[in-house]
Design a protein around this motif. Structure first.
Motif, PDB file in Angstrom:
ATOM      1  N   SER A   1      -5.181 -24.253  52.790  1.00  0.00           N
ATOM      2  CA  SER A   1      -6.081 -23.469  51.938  1.00  0.00           C
ATOM      3  C   SER A   1      -7.528 -23.623  52.388  1.00  0.00           C
ATOM      4  O   SER A   1      -7.927 -24.676  52.897  1.00  0.00           O
ATOM      5  CB  SER A   1      -5.950 -23.916  50.477  1.00  0.00           C
ATOM      6  N   PHE A   2      -8.324 -22.549  52.136  1.00  0.00           N
ATOM      7  CA  PHE A   2      -9.748 -22.527  52.468  1.00  0.00           C
ATOM      8  C   PHE A   2     -10.536 -22.013  51.273  1.00  0.00           C
ATOM      9  O   PHE A   2     -10.040 -21.210  50.480  1.00  0.00           O
ATOM     10  CB  PHE A   2     -10.012 -21.619  53.673  1.00  0.00           C
ATOM     11  N   ARG A   3     -11.777 -22.449  51.145  1.00  0.00           N
ATOM     12  CA  ARG A   3     -12.681 -21.942  50.115  1.00  0.00           C
ATOM     13  C   ARG A   3     -14.115 -22.227  50.556  1.00  0.00           C
ATOM     14  O   ARG A   3     -14.363 -22.836  51.605  1.00  0.00           O
ATOM     15  CB  ARG A   3     -12.402 -22.601  48.762  1.00  0.00           C
ATOM     16  N   SER A   4     -15.084 -21.774  49.740  1.00  0.00           N
ATOM     17  CA  SER A   4     -16.515 -22.019  49.996  1.00  0.00           C
ATOM     18  C   SER A   4     -16.895 -21.667  51.422  1.00  0.00           C
ATOM     19  O   SER A   4     -17.575 -22.424  52.114  1.00  0.00           O
ATOM     20  CB  SER A   4     -16.869 -23.485  49.697  1.00  0.00           C
ATOM     21  N   LEU A   5     -16.450 -20.500  51.858  1.00  0.00           N
ATOM     22  CA  LEU A   5     -16.755 -20.007  53.200  1.00  0.00           C
ATOM     23  C   LEU A   5     -18.132 -19.343  53.154  1.00  0.00           C
ATOM     24  O   LEU A   5     -18.324 -18.346  52.462  1.00  0.00           O
ATOM     25  CB  LEU A   5     -15.691 -19.012  53.640  1.00  0.00           C
ATOM     26  N   LYS A   6     -19.075 -19.894  53.888  1.00  0.00           N
ATOM     27  CA  LYS A   6     -20.437 -19.357  53.864  1.00  0.00           C
ATOM     28  C   LYS A   6     -21.042 -19.460  55.248  1.00  0.00           C
ATOM     29  O   LYS A   6     -20.718 -20.359  56.034  1.00  0.00           O
ATOM     30  CB  LYS A   6     -21.282 -20.071  52.814  1.00  0.00           C
ATOM     31  N   VAL A   7     -21.942 -18.524  55.543  1.00  0.00           N
ATOM     32  CA  VAL A   7     -22.497 -18.446  56.887  1.00  0.00           C
ATOM     33  C   VAL A   7     -24.002 -18.199  56.800  1.00  0.00           C
ATOM     34  O   VAL A   7     -24.495 -17.568  55.853  1.00  0.00           O
ATOM     35  CB  VAL A   7     -21.801 -17.319  57.699  1.00  0.00           C
ATOM     36  N   LYS A   8     -24.699 -18.712  57.786  1.00  0.00           N
ATOM     37  CA  LYS A   8     -26.137 -18.480  57.922  1.00  0.00           C
ATOM     38  C   LYS A   8     -26.405 -18.074  59.361  1.00  0.00           C
ATOM     39  O   LYS A   8     -26.079 -18.811  60.294  1.00  0.00           O
ATOM     40  CB  LYS A   8     -26.922 -19.761  57.584  1.00  0.00           C
ATOM     41  N   GLU A   9     -26.969 -16.904  59.552  1.00  0.00           N
ATOM     42  CA  GLU A   9     -27.321 -16.465  60.889  1.00  0.00           C
ATOM     43  C   GLU A   9     -28.724 -16.986  61.228  1.00  0.00           C
ATOM     44  O   GLU A   9     -29.666 -16.839  60.458  1.00  0.00           O
ATOM     45  CB  GLU A   9     -27.306 -14.933  60.970  1.00  0.00           C
ATOM     46  N   ILE A  10     -28.847 -17.623  62.387  1.00  0.00           N
ATOM     47  CA  ILE A  10     -30.107 -18.201  62.826  1.00  0.00           C
ATOM     48  C   ILE A  10     -30.801 -17.201  63.735  1.00  0.00           C
ATOM     49  O   ILE A  10     -30.314 -16.888  64.816  1.00  0.00           O
ATOM     50  CB  ILE A  10     -29.882 -19.528  63.560  1.00  0.00           C
ATOM     51  N   LYS A  11     -31.916 -16.699  63.271  1.00  0.00           N
ATOM     52  CA  LYS A  11     -32.633 -15.655  64.018  1.00  0.00           C
ATOM     53  C   LYS A  11     -33.550 -16.265  65.073  1.00  0.00           C
ATOM     54  O   LYS A  11     -34.071 -17.353  64.906  1.00  0.00           O
ATOM     55  CB  LYS A  11     -33.448 -14.780  63.055  1.00  0.00           C
TER      56      LYS A  11
END
Length: 455
Positions: free
Chosen positions: A445-455
């Protein structure tokens, strides 16, 4: 009857006290230590010695006793707490906040959030630990620059801001830790003297002074650009949003994911109910049913995810998944953060130097992690992949940095040349790629999937 006049010294004392009370009322701070005795405090668990010397609370370690805690008699929920701390370089200590002691939990053992006092070379001071429960919530692998803030053989100023679900720590004015958690909203404050393991440490001391708290009109410090650990599933707080994080799964819908090689979310074995994205165990007739993000990410980003293994399970989280390596199969090719039950799955013993164990760069670089970094099967682990602008890639497991390499470096090329990916020209070097959750035939199982793109 003739009225007696108060002596001038008493009048002056009353005026002084009135001014002090007015000052307290004006700025909202309350002294938790009167500088003379331990009024308002009580001792729990261990038998370390606590006394008042030269206007400070001094804790002295003794052998053959567990962790000792001098605790406030009152509980506190939202507050800002400050104190000065000085500790022997050989002794570990901490400041407990929102902590509890109940007969039904390990016979009254103190448990809860602990702000670390760590003069050792590890330098985790002001990191956040969960005493007698979950262990490290914010080790300073997450904020290595803050390791420089602690001053040995000197007084150090601690500040703790616990407002709602946000807990922030500061050491000598430096932002150190930021955790979002709602497990314990209220509890007492403790001054800890850690248990010692050898007779030669007996008599080592930790001291506290200027111990004060504010519980009204709380104004948090300005936002700091440090790593935030959010332990509330599938959520983003305002500080995370300000740093640029977005959710790839909100606990309800999976519209940012599709099957690898398809356009829609898979209809078989994957589901996204009850706050998790879960792949069920295969009967052996079908595997390789991976899912990927619809969007491509790179060349620099951070990807966070929680994962929970079942016994003997195998899976993975891939990044820079490149469609050019697709040969009609159902499994994408890319750099992989290994997700594995090391104890029960045979893959952990294969590969080279442990490079197929949990959190490793699968079949390429082994994870270097402390023994306590992995949660028990059935508990949630927190993974994180950081890809920086200069090509540096890091894997984190439950706050510990366990892998670091530079894409395209000579060392990277040598590692890949000795792996199962040696036949894939340009493996791991794409500028962009999908993020992928792997179907390896097991229930994960997976949860709390979050991403931040670094510009």
């Amino acid at each position: 009857m003739k009225k007696q006049k108060l002596p001038l010294t008493i009048l002056l004392l009353l005026v002084t006290l009135a001014c002090a009370n007015a000052q307290k009322s004006k700025d909202g701070w309350e002294n938790l230590f009167n500088g003379k005795d331990l009024t308002g405090w009580k001792q729990l668990n261990g038998k370390a010695k606590y006394e008042v010397k030269d206007g400070a609370i001094v804790g002295t370690s003794v052998t053959d006793t567990p962790n000792s805690f001098l605790t406030t008699e009152k509980n506190y929920g939202d507050f800002i707490f400050e104190c000065d701390v000085k500790v022997d370089n050989k002794l570990n200590s901490g400041i407990q906040i929102r902590s509890l002691s109940t007969p039904d939990y390990q016979n009254g053992r103190v448990h809860g959030y602990q702000v670390e006092i760590d003069p050792s070379d590890r330098a985790y001071s002001a990191g956040l630990y969960d005493e007698a429960r979950r262990g490290w919530l914010y080790p300073l692998d997450l904020n290595p620059e803050a390791k420089k803030a602690f001053k040995k053989d000197a007084w150090n100023k601690y500040r703790i801001e616990a407002i709602g679900s946000s807990i922030r720590t500061f050491l000598n004015g430096v932002p150190v830790a930021h955790v979002i958690d709602d497990m314990t909203p209220s509890g007492f404050i403790c001054l800890q003297v850690h248990a010692i393991g050898s007779k030669d440490l007996e008599g080592t001391q930790v001291s506290w002074k200027n111990v004060r708290i504010k519980t009204t009109d709380l104004k948090p410090s300005p936002a700091a650009n440090i790593r935030i650990v959010n332990l509330i599933p599938n959520s983003l707080n305002e500080a995370e949003k300000a740093q640029g994080y977005t959710l790839l799964y909100d606990g309800k819908t999976a519209d940012q994911w599709r099957s690898y090689g398809g356009t829609d979310f898979p209809s078989k074995r994957w589901n996204y109910a009850d706050g998790t994205i879960t792949i069920s165990k295969s009967d052996g007739s079908e595997t390789g049913n991976d899912i990927v993000t619809k969007k491509l990410y790179g060349p620099a980003f951070e990807f966070e995810f929680d994962f929970k293994l079942t016994e003997g399970a195998n899976s993975g989280v891939k990044y820079f998944v490149d469609q050019k390596f697709s040969s009609g199969g159902k499994s994408g090719i890319g750099c992989e953060y290994q997700v594995l039950d090391d104890e029960k799955h045979p893959d952990a013993k294969l590969g080279k130097n442990g490079n197929r164990t949990i959190a490793s760069f699968y079949d390429v670089i082994p994870a270097d992690r402390p023994k306590n970094a992995v949660k028990k099967i059935g508990e949630w682990n927190q993974g994180r992949i950081v890809v920086q602008k200069d090509g540096t890639v890091q894997h984190f497991l439950n706050g510990y940095k366990v892998v670091e390499y530079v894409r395209g470096s000579q060392q990277f090329k040598e590692f890949v040349a000795e792996s199962k990916f040696k036949g894939f020209e340009g493996f791991g070097l794409s500028q962009q790629g999908n993020l992928l959750l792997q179907d390896h035939g097991d229930n994960v199982s997976f949860r709390s999937l979050k991403v931040k793109e670094i510009k």
